[in-house]
Design a protein around this motif. Structure first.
Motif, PDB file in Angstrom:
ATOM      1  N   THR A   1     -22.064 -31.329  28.712  1.00 13.36           N
ATOM      2  CA  THR A   1     -23.451 -31.447  29.005  1.00 13.36           C
ATOM      3  C   THR A   1     -24.165 -30.025  28.675  1.00 13.36           C
ATOM      4  O   THR A   1     -25.441 -30.210  28.585  1.00 13.36           O
ATOM      5  CB  THR A   1     -23.791 -31.671  30.463  1.00 13.36           C
ATOM      6  OG1 THR A   1     -23.216 -30.370  31.197  1.00 13.36           O
ATOM      7  CG2 THR A   1     -22.763 -32.894  30.980  1.00 13.36           C
ATOM      8  N   GLY A   2     -23.402 -29.046  28.514  1.00  9.77           N
ATOM      9  CA  GLY A   2     -24.089 -27.589  28.383  1.00  9.77           C
ATOM     10  C   GLY A   2     -24.638 -26.984  29.477  1.00  9.77           C
ATOM     11  O   GLY A   2     -25.737 -26.274  29.360  1.00  9.77           O
ATOM     12  N   PHE A   3     -24.419 -27.686  30.718  1.00  4.21           N
ATOM     13  CA  PHE A   3     -25.094 -27.353  32.063  1.00  4.21           C
ATOM     14  C   PHE A   3     -24.443 -26.136  32.374  1.00  4.21           C
ATOM     15  O   PHE A   3     -23.211 -25.688  32.400  1.00  4.21           O
ATOM     16  CB  PHE A   3     -25.051 -28.383  33.131  1.00  4.21           C
ATOM     17  CG  PHE A   3     -25.651 -28.161  34.107  1.00  4.21           C
ATOM     18  CD1 PHE A   3     -27.188 -28.266  33.902  1.00  4.21           C
ATOM     19  CD2 PHE A   3     -25.067 -28.266  35.425  1.00  4.21           C
ATOM     20  CE1 PHE A   3     -28.014 -28.360  35.121  1.00  4.21           C
ATOM     21  CE2 PHE A   3     -25.978 -28.189  36.556  1.00  4.21           C
ATOM     22  CZ  PHE A   3     -27.434 -28.119  36.573  1.00  4.21           C
TER      23      PHE A   3
ATOM     24  N   GLY B   1     -27.595 -23.389  26.048  1.00  3.83           N
ATOM     25  CA  GLY B   1     -26.633 -22.766  24.904  1.00  3.83           C
ATOM     26  C   GLY B   1     -27.488 -22.358  23.764  1.00  3.83           C
ATOM     27  O   GLY B   1     -28.178 -22.943  23.262  1.00  3.83           O
ATOM     28  N   PHE B   2     -26.928 -21.221  23.135  1.00  2.00           N
ATOM     29  CA  PHE B   2     -27.338 -20.912  21.814  1.00  2.00           C
ATOM     30  C   PHE B   2     -26.773 -21.434  20.904  1.00  2.00           C
ATOM     31  O   PHE B   2     -25.738 -22.122  20.887  1.00  2.00           O
ATOM     32  CB  PHE B   2     -27.178 -19.587  21.715  1.00  2.00           C
ATOM     33  CG  PHE B   2     -27.825 -18.413  22.464  1.00  2.00           C
ATOM     34  CD1 PHE B   2     -29.093 -18.477  23.080  1.00  2.00           C
ATOM     35  CD2 PHE B   2     -26.953 -17.424  23.151  1.00  2.00           C
ATOM     36  CE1 PHE B   2     -29.606 -17.835  23.844  1.00  2.00           C
ATOM     37  CE2 PHE B   2     -27.515 -16.694  24.329  1.00  2.00           C
ATOM     38  CZ  PHE B   2     -28.979 -16.935  24.789  1.00  2.00           C
TER      39      PHE B   2
ATOM     40  N   SER C   1     -11.293 -28.060  35.438  1.00  2.03           N
ATOM     41  CA  SER C   1     -11.304 -28.906  34.206  1.00  2.03           C
ATOM     42  C   SER C   1     -12.715 -29.481  34.249  1.00  2.03           C
ATOM     43  O   SER C   1     -13.352 -29.774  33.195  1.00  2.03           O
ATOM     44  CB  SER C   1     -10.360 -30.024  34.343  1.00  2.03           C
ATOM     45  OG  SER C   1      -9.081 -29.321  34.169  1.00  2.03           O
ATOM     46  N   VAL C   2     -13.130 -30.103  35.542  1.00  4.82           N
ATOM     47  CA  VAL C   2     -14.454 -30.339  35.537  1.00  4.82           C
ATOM     48  C   VAL C   2     -15.715 -29.498  35.244  1.00  4.82           C
ATOM     49  O   VAL C   2     -16.640 -29.777  34.673  1.00  4.82           O
ATOM     50  CB  VAL C   2     -14.918 -31.215  36.992  1.00  4.82           C
ATOM     51  CG1 VAL C   2     -13.987 -32.375  37.025  1.00  4.82           C
ATOM     52  CG2 VAL C   2     -14.526 -30.319  37.948  1.00  4.82           C
ATOM     53  N   ARG C   3     -15.372 -28.361  35.589  1.00  6.83           N
ATOM     54  CA  ARG C   3     -16.342 -27.161  35.262  1.00  6.83           C
ATOM     55  C   ARG C   3     -16.368 -27.163  33.608  1.00  6.83           C
ATOM     56  O   ARG C   3     -17.467 -26.977  32.987  1.00  6.83           O
ATOM     57  CB  ARG C   3     -15.982 -25.838  35.811  1.00  6.83           C
ATOM     58  CG  ARG C   3     -17.089 -24.850  35.700  1.00  6.83           C
ATOM     59  CD  ARG C   3     -18.427 -25.073  36.316  1.00  6.83           C
ATOM     60  NE  ARG C   3     -18.092 -24.703  37.621  1.00  6.83           N
ATOM     61  CZ  ARG C   3     -19.063 -25.452  38.459  1.00  6.83           C
ATOM     62  NH1 ARG C   3     -20.300 -25.925  38.448  1.00  6.83           N
ATOM     63  NH2 ARG C   3     -18.915 -24.835  39.969  1.00  6.83           N
ATOM     64  N   GLY C   4     -15.366 -27.075  32.976  1.00  7.45           N
ATOM     65  CA  GLY C   4     -15.257 -27.039  31.718  1.00  7.45           C
ATOM     66  C   GLY C   4     -15.845 -28.358  30.971  1.00  7.45           C
ATOM     67  O   GLY C   4     -16.423 -28.104  29.977  1.00  7.45           O
ATOM     68  N   ILE C   5     -15.501 -29.463  31.235  1.00  8.70           N
ATOM     69  CA  ILE C   5     -16.324 -30.608  31.002  1.00  8.70           C
ATOM     70  C   ILE C   5     -17.659 -30.423  31.049  1.00  8.70           C
ATOM     71  O   ILE C   5     -18.386 -30.795  30.248  1.00  8.70           O
ATOM     72  CB  ILE C   5     -15.628 -31.937  31.522  1.00  8.70           C
ATOM     73  CG1 ILE C   5     -13.943 -32.219  31.383  1.00  8.70           C
ATOM     74  CG2 ILE C   5     -16.402 -33.203  31.357  1.00  8.70           C
ATOM     75  CD1 ILE C   5     -13.360 -33.276  32.155  1.00  8.70           C
ATOM     76  N   GLU C   6     -17.985 -30.065  32.290  1.00 11.52           N
ATOM     77  CA  GLU C   6     -19.656 -29.759  32.677  1.00 11.52           C
ATOM     78  C   GLU C   6     -20.147 -29.078  31.375  1.00 11.52           C
ATOM     79  O   GLU C   6     -21.314 -29.260  30.938  1.00 11.52           O
ATOM     80  CB  GLU C   6     -19.726 -29.159  33.792  1.00 11.52           C
ATOM     81  CG  GLU C   6     -20.948 -28.849  34.271  1.00 11.52           C
ATOM     82  CD  GLU C   6     -21.237 -27.959  35.408  1.00 11.52           C
ATOM     83  OE1 GLU C   6     -21.534 -28.613  36.395  1.00 11.52           O
ATOM     84  OE2 GLU C   6     -20.872 -26.792  35.505  1.00 11.52           O
ATOM     85  N   ALA C   7     -19.479 -28.033  31.093  1.00 12.14           N
ATOM     86  CA  ALA C   7     -19.970 -27.151  29.947  1.00 12.14           C
ATOM     87  C   ALA C   7     -19.947 -27.491  28.664  1.00 12.14           C
ATOM     88  O   ALA C   7     -21.186 -27.466  28.042  1.00 12.14           O
ATOM     89  CB  ALA C   7     -19.268 -25.483  30.016  1.00 12.14           C
TER      90      ALA C   7
ATOM     91  N   PHE D   1     -28.062 -38.188  33.566  1.00 14.41           N
ATOM     92  CA  PHE D   1     -28.044 -36.714  33.328  1.00 14.41           C
ATOM     93  C   PHE D   1     -27.703 -36.384  31.794  1.00 14.41           C
ATOM     94  O   PHE D   1     -26.962 -37.267  31.257  1.00 14.41           O
ATOM     95  CB  PHE D   1     -26.752 -36.202  34.062  1.00 14.41           C
ATOM     96  CG  PHE D   1     -26.685 -34.646  34.560  1.00 14.41           C
ATOM     97  CD1 PHE D   1     -27.540 -34.121  35.451  1.00 14.41           C
ATOM     98  CD2 PHE D   1     -25.886 -33.817  33.723  1.00 14.41           C
ATOM     99  CE1 PHE D   1     -27.438 -32.805  35.674  1.00 14.41           C
ATOM    100  CE2 PHE D   1     -26.108 -32.484  34.116  1.00 14.41           C
ATOM    101  CZ  PHE D   1     -26.576 -31.958  34.889  1.00 14.41           C
ATOM    102  N   PHE D   2     -28.325 -35.502  31.255  1.00 12.81           N
ATOM    103  CA  PHE D   2     -28.245 -35.098  29.929  1.00 12.81           C
ATOM    104  C   PHE D   2     -26.744 -34.860  29.568  1.00 12.81           C
ATOM    105  O   PHE D   2     -26.010 -34.055  30.383  1.00 12.81           O
ATOM    106  CB  PHE D   2     -28.987 -33.894  29.442  1.00 12.81           C
ATOM    107  CG  PHE D   2     -28.743 -33.556  28.126  1.00 12.81           C
ATOM    108  CD1 PHE D   2     -29.405 -34.318  26.993  1.00 12.81           C
ATOM    109  CD2 PHE D   2     -27.816 -32.546  27.796  1.00 12.81           C
ATOM    110  CE1 PHE D   2     -29.291 -34.093  25.560  1.00 12.81           C
ATOM    111  CE2 PHE D   2     -27.543 -32.308  26.398  1.00 12.81           C
ATOM    112  CZ  PHE D   2     -28.182 -33.125  25.397  1.00 12.81           C
ATOM    113  N   SER D   3     -26.358 -35.452  28.403  1.00  7.65           N
ATOM    114  CA  SER D   3     -25.054 -35.328  27.781  1.00  7.65           C
ATOM    115  C   SER D   3     -25.029 -35.356  26.276  1.00  7.65           C
ATOM    116  O   SER D   3     -26.037 -35.802  25.945  1.00  7.65           O
ATOM    117  CB  SER D   3     -24.062 -36.323  28.434  1.00  7.65           C
ATOM    118  OG  SER D   3     -24.171 -37.373  27.854  1.00  7.65           O
ATOM    119  N   LEU D   4     -24.065 -34.610  25.710  1.00 10.12           N
ATOM    120  CA  LEU D   4     -23.910 -34.854  24.273  1.00 10.12           C
ATOM    121  C   LEU D   4     -23.821 -36.262  23.995  1.00 10.12           C
ATOM    122  O   LEU D   4     -24.591 -36.563  23.006  1.00 10.12           O
ATOM    123  CB  LEU D   4     -22.658 -34.160  23.900  1.00 10.12           C
ATOM    124  CG  LEU D   4     -22.719 -32.591  23.359  1.00 10.12           C
ATOM    125  CD1 LEU D   4     -21.389 -32.021  22.995  1.00 10.12           C
ATOM    126  CD2 LEU D   4     -23.888 -32.444  22.238  1.00 10.12           C
TER     127      LEU D   4
END
Length: 643
Positions: free
Chosen positions: A336-338, A558-559, A327-333, A356-359
């Motif tokens: 934050t788009g990381f 991300g595109f 889940s933390v990997r999905g949240i990261e994506a 750290f950058f985030s939406l």
């Protein structure tokens, strides 16, 4: 001889440990023989397994063996009773306990206990609740097994005389030297510059098969050793100069003429929004463990009729892929788009807890109210710290819910979660200020607990993943119907997307069918369409900003999917254990720890025939650079907000 009694006792316990570990490995190998494939490979696994067992036996028993050499007289007898005997008992219990919990862990995660096992130890309340509700037989087996071992060990130790004789000093020195050299050699298990690591015995594309050669105590201790290392990628996949990494990553992400703006933030670019009206609200409905294989409209099981009914009403992505299995990997994506990497998600790493950058941090600059809504306790997986440090103003979790109707092991039900979300959105809409909210569900998580007040086509065993998915889908449909009737609907973008699939497993190096997830954008003027492009979770934050009318500079790779993405640029980065894959439209590059890369054809669901590496050297280099980027960007502070 009497003077050898403590020494012999340690040897007996070490031998018992080796026998138990081999029996466990044989049982698991028979259980998964179909994935091993042949009898010679089974023998290889058992033989290499003894090697690993000798390593863990050396770690567990070398010190008491060395100490026992120097025990003599009455003091030696007392030390034997006070130190050596408890040590031996605990070492044996640890080995047995880890093997007893292994079958259930493999069933859930398709690999021996590893770093995930360690991560969960930090949240005993949630984990014990999950285990008690969903794994009672496994708990009773583990407890019974440990009790049997404790009783047996105590009986064995009770027969050991605490009387000791005396070695001469020279005998002690010689024995110490010999045992130390043999023990260290067994612990290293290698004559190379570096000691043994699992990659030395891995041979299969199947991670489970490779992990069978280990034992679970070694697997967890090795994971614990590596948990402290946040810069693993170069050690796993080989090194590149930082500038090479940056240039390759920039080239991978560039599909327009927007220049990169900063050497300090190498991926910083200005991203013009495709929508130019008043800013829209952004809501991400992050669905727990919902792989595409459960979604009927994506070719999976017919378990999500409400989501399937919504697909024709919005922008649906048929080939969207998760970046990982947590889940933390999905949240990261999505937050934050990381990009993914072999280290833990940035949600849990120290240097990313602020700045750290985030939406959320970007949207705050545009006067958005930023929010995280979760039915459980937000401290789990370090989410609360990460969100509060990176732009989220308002956290709503179980402790803030008003009398939830149903609370399970992981928190309030999805219906309670959506009720809280709807209440919040109504309130925020009246404030005439745009808002961003990440809403994270929990009901589709083992042990699959949910209330009775959401009608769905339940079948078979009520407490099953299939029925939990039906319930979660029912709750989602109920919420969307309520949202459509509200005032905030016309001003809000909704992204319905999974964090990851459940029980990611398979014999491929990277089972890509288990990374395919549903992704749907609804509301606020989104025209219905089906998008067949290959896309990643990391593409959605950029796309949401564009749809919401937010033009700004940010470092996300991300595109913007509102724009054309050439087929040659479409990709999905995937981290699966220590294997990293760069899935592109026509092929997949797979990086393996300390081994040459491999390139495969694929059909979107499975890796097919292996291709010639020489024809894909550029793609291998690009994949390696992107795999190394996450560690480089994290450690150098490259991924942050522009000032």
């Amino acid at each position: 001889m009497k003077r050898l009694t403590p020494f012999k006792t340690v040897l007996v316990f070490a031998a018992i440990t080796l026998v138990i570990l081999s029996i466990s490995r044989l049982y698991l190998s028979i259980l998964y023989f179909e994935r091993i494939g042949s009898f010679p490979e089974l023998l290889g696994i058992l033989f290499q397994g003894v090697r690993v067992d000798l390593i863990i036996a050396s770690y567990l028993y070398l010190i008491p063996m060395l100490v026992s050499i120097w025990l003599s007289g009455k003091l030696g007898a007392r030390l034997t009773s006070a130190l050596i005997k408890p040590w031996l008992c605990l070492a044996l219990v640890l080995s047995v306990f880890m093997e007893l919990v292994t079958p259930e862990f493999i069933l859930e995660y398709d690999i021996r206990p590893n770093r995930l096992f360690i991560d969960y130890l930090g949240y005993p309340r949630e984990v014990f609740g999950m285990l008690w509700e969903g794994y009672k037989p496994a708990i009773f087996l583990a407890v019974f097994g440990v009790l049997v071992i404790v009783i047996s060990a105590r009986k064995l130790l009770s027969r050991v005389s605490t009387e000791t004789g005396s070695f001469s000093t020279m005998q002690k020195v010689c024995l110490t030297f010999i045992i130390f050299v043999v023990g260290v050699a067994a612990a290293r298990s290698s004559l190379q510059h570096r000691p043994f690591n699992p990659a030395m015995v891995y041979y299969s594309n199947d991670n489970l098969v490779n992990s069978l050669m280990l034992n679970s105590t070694y697997s967890v201790l090795y994971a614990a050793y590596n948990t402290g290392s946040e810069e693993q990628a170069a050690d796993l996949y080989g090194r590149m100069r930082p500038q090479e990494i940056i240039e390759a990553v920039q080239e991978s992400a560039a599909i327009d003429n927007q220049p990169f703006l900063s050497k300090d933030i190498p991926t910083l670019r200005f991203h013009p929004a495709s929508y130019q009206g008043a800013p829209k609200n952004i809501v991400i409905l992050l669905q727990e463990s919902l792989g595409a294989r459960y979604v009927g409209s994506l070719g999976g099981e017919d378990l999500t009729p409400n989501l399937d009914a919504l697909m024709p009403q919005g922008w649906v992505f048929n080939h969207a892929y998760a970046t990982g299995t947590r889940s933390v990997r999905g949240i990261e994506a999505v937050f934050t788009g990381f990009s993914p990497g072999p280290s833990r998600s940035v949600v849990k790493l120290n240097k990313s807890q602020s700045g750290f950058f985030s939406l959320a941090s970007l949207l705050k600059r545009h006067d958005y109210h930023t929010q995280f809504i979760y039915g459980g306790e937000s401290h789990f997986d370090n989410m609360k710290s990460f969100f509060l440090g990176n732009g989220v103003d308002d956290i709503r979790d179980l402790s803030t819910f008003d009398e939830p109707r149903f609370v399970g092991s992981w928190g309030a039900s999805d219906q309670d979660l959506y009720a809280e979300a709807h209440k919040q959105f109504v309130k925020l809409d009246k404030a005439s200020r745009p808002f961003f909210s990440l809403v994270f569900t929990t009901s589709n998580h083992t042990p699959w607990e949910y209330p009775d007040n959401c009608p769905a086509a339940y079948s078979g065993n009520r407490q099953s993943r299939e029925n939990a998915i039906r319930y979660a889908d029912c709750a989602l449909g109920e919420f969307i119907r309520k949202a459509k009737a509200s005032d905030y609907w016309k001003d809000t973008l909704f992204l319905i997307i999974a964090d990851h699939d459940s029980r990611v497993q398979g014999s491929d190096m990277v089972p890509i069918d288990h990374f395919r997830i549903p992704a749907l954008i609804l509301g606020a003027g989104v025209a219905p369409k089906v998008d067949a492009r290959l896309v990643s979770q990391i593409d959605f934050p950029t796309t949401l900003l564009s749809l919401a009318g937010i033009s700004d500079a940010h470092p996300m790779l991300g595109f913007d999917l509102t724009r054309a993405v050439p087929r040659s640029k479409q990709r999905a980065p995937i981290q699966y254990g220590e294997n990293y894959s760069w899935l592109s439209a026509d092929h997949a590059v797979v990086l393996r720890p300390k081994l040459p890369a491999r390139v495969y054809a694929h059909d979107g669901n499975k890796l097919l025939e292996q291709l010639d590496n020489q024809q894909y050297e550029g793609e291998i280099n690009r994949t390696k650079a992107n795999a190394l980027w996450s560690n480089l960007a994290y450690s150098k502070g490259f991924y942050r907000n522009a000032r």
